[in-house]
Design a protein around this motif. Sequence first.
Motif, mmCIF file in Angstrom:
data_model
loop_
_atom_site.group_PDB
_atom_site.id
_atom_site.type_symbol
_atom_site.label_atom_id
_atom_site.label_comp_id
_atom_site.label_asym_id
_atom_site.label_seq_id
_atom_site.Cartn_x
_atom_site.Cartn_y
_atom_site.Cartn_z
ATOM 1 N N ASN A 98 80.139 4.905 79.433
ATOM 2 C CA ASN A 98 80.141 5.049 80.894
ATOM 3 C C ASN A 98 78.944 5.883 81.335
ATOM 4 O O ASN A 98 79.076 7.021 81.777
ATOM 5 C CB ASN A 98 81.451 5.693 81.339
ATOM 6 C CG ASN A 98 82.599 4.704 81.304
ATOM 7 O OD1 ASN A 98 82.394 3.494 81.321
ATOM 8 N ND2 ASN A 98 83.805 5.211 81.222
ATOM 9 N N SER B 30 83.612 -4.341 88.508
ATOM 10 C CA SER B 30 84.456 -3.253 88.988
ATOM 11 C C SER B 30 83.749 -1.912 88.948
ATOM 12 O O SER B 30 84.359 -0.883 89.245
ATOM 13 C CB SER B 30 85.734 -3.180 88.137
ATOM 14 O OG SER B 30 85.393 -2.977 86.781
ATOM 15 N N HIS B 31 82.471 -1.915 88.559
ATOM 16 C CA HIS B 31 81.718 -0.672 88.505
ATOM 17 C C HIS B 31 80.562 -0.732 89.495
ATOM 18 O O HIS B 31 79.864 -1.743 89.575
ATOM 19 C CB HIS B 31 81.179 -0.429 87.094
ATOM 20 C CG HIS B 31 82.241 -0.030 86.117
ATOM 21 N ND1 HIS B 31 81.964 0.660 84.977
ATOM 22 C CD2 HIS B 31 83.585 -0.211 86.118
ATOM 23 C CE1 HIS B 31 83.089 0.897 84.310
ATOM 24 N NE2 HIS B 31 84.086 0.371 84.985
ATOM 25 N N GLN B 50 84.086 3.577 89.620
ATOM 26 C CA GLN B 50 84.904 2.391 89.450
ATOM 27 C C GLN B 50 85.995 2.491 90.502
ATOM 28 O O GLN B 50 86.108 3.493 91.199
ATOM 29 C CB GLN B 50 85.475 2.295 88.040
ATOM 30 C CG GLN B 50 86.453 3.374 87.675
ATOM 31 C CD GLN B 50 86.946 3.240 86.246
ATOM 32 O OE1 GLN B 50 86.180 2.910 85.346
ATOM 33 N NE2 GLN B 50 88.215 3.498 86.047
ATOM 34 N N LYS B 51 86.799 1.476 90.590
ATOM 35 C CA LYS B 51 87.826 1.446 91.638
ATOM 36 C C LYS B 51 88.650 2.741 91.615
ATOM 37 O O LYS B 51 89.231 3.094 90.582
ATOM 38 C CB LYS B 51 88.756 0.260 91.429
ATOM 39 C CG LYS B 51 88.112 -1.094 91.682
ATOM 40 C CD LYS B 51 88.074 -1.414 93.152
ATOM 41 C CE LYS B 51 87.598 -2.853 93.382
ATOM 42 N NZ LYS B 51 87.520 -3.184 94.818
ATOM 43 N N SER B 94 75.902 -3.148 90.668
ATOM 44 C CA SER B 94 77.234 -3.304 90.078
ATOM 45 C C SER B 94 77.115 -3.848 88.661
ATOM 46 O O SER B 94 76.057 -4.372 88.259
ATOM 47 C CB SER B 94 78.109 -4.225 90.944
ATOM 48 O OG SER B 94 77.692 -5.576 90.871
ATOM 49 N N PRO B 97 82.865 -4.019 83.749
ATOM 50 C CA PRO B 97 83.318 -2.791 83.118
ATOM 51 C C PRO B 97 82.953 -2.742 81.644
ATOM 52 O O PRO B 97 82.521 -3.725 81.072
ATOM 53 C CB PRO B 97 84.844 -2.859 83.292
ATOM 54 C CG PRO B 97 85.134 -4.313 83.376
ATOM 55 C CD PRO B 97 83.954 -4.927 84.064
#
Lengths: 113, 118
Positions: A98, B30-31, B50-51, B94, B97
């Motif tokens: 991430n 979703s990112h 993210q959401k 974007s 994920p």
Amino acid sequence: AQSVTQLGSHVSVSEGALVLLRCNYSSSVPPYLFWYVQYPNQGLQLLLKYTSAATLVKGINGFEAEFKKSETSFHLTKPSAHMSDAAEYFCAVRIVGNTPLVFGKGTRLSVIA
Amino acid sequence: NADVMQNPRHLVRRRGQEARLRCSPMKGHSHVYWYRQLPEEGLKFMVYLQKENIIDESGMPKERFSAEFPKEGPSILRIQQVVRGDSAAYFCASSPPSFGQGTTGELFFGEGSRLTVL
């Protein structure tokens, strides 16, 4: 933390000449490397990416880049410049997980007729 | 990439007003990431969401700036009490994920929102 250095904020070449845009990266883990192009008043478009497969990567519009681990480099080349190549080019690095994409400051390419 | 939709494309605000920039990611992504571009400085990372969750906000100024990505609707970058130094192009990107699980990590960018503070 990873980082990218692009040597030369502005490069000027003649139409038909070789294009070479330099990018060096710093990363403590194996990196994923990208080149993006930005035309005036537009967003960024992906030119090519290195994802630990082949070290010589071919992209769109005749561009290619070679990943050299020993030199921590990922220079972008094109054998013959075209007027339409005039744009800003960004090198970027990312590591798995991430994490965001980290960009260099960009190199503006001018092509002279 | 036209599939990442940003609006407005251009926004003019006077000092002290609020600016709200919106971003709808590509379908299936979703990112969301926000970057700021200033002349001669490249793209500076601001925030990664993210959401309903902020993953990394290490690039966000501590004051006046906030971002959200609600369960429904676009991601919003909000700048309160704008100053002239906030004038810049703000780009949203974007991605799918889970970078590293079959994805290759590139981001897909919108056309940007250009904020001018008078």
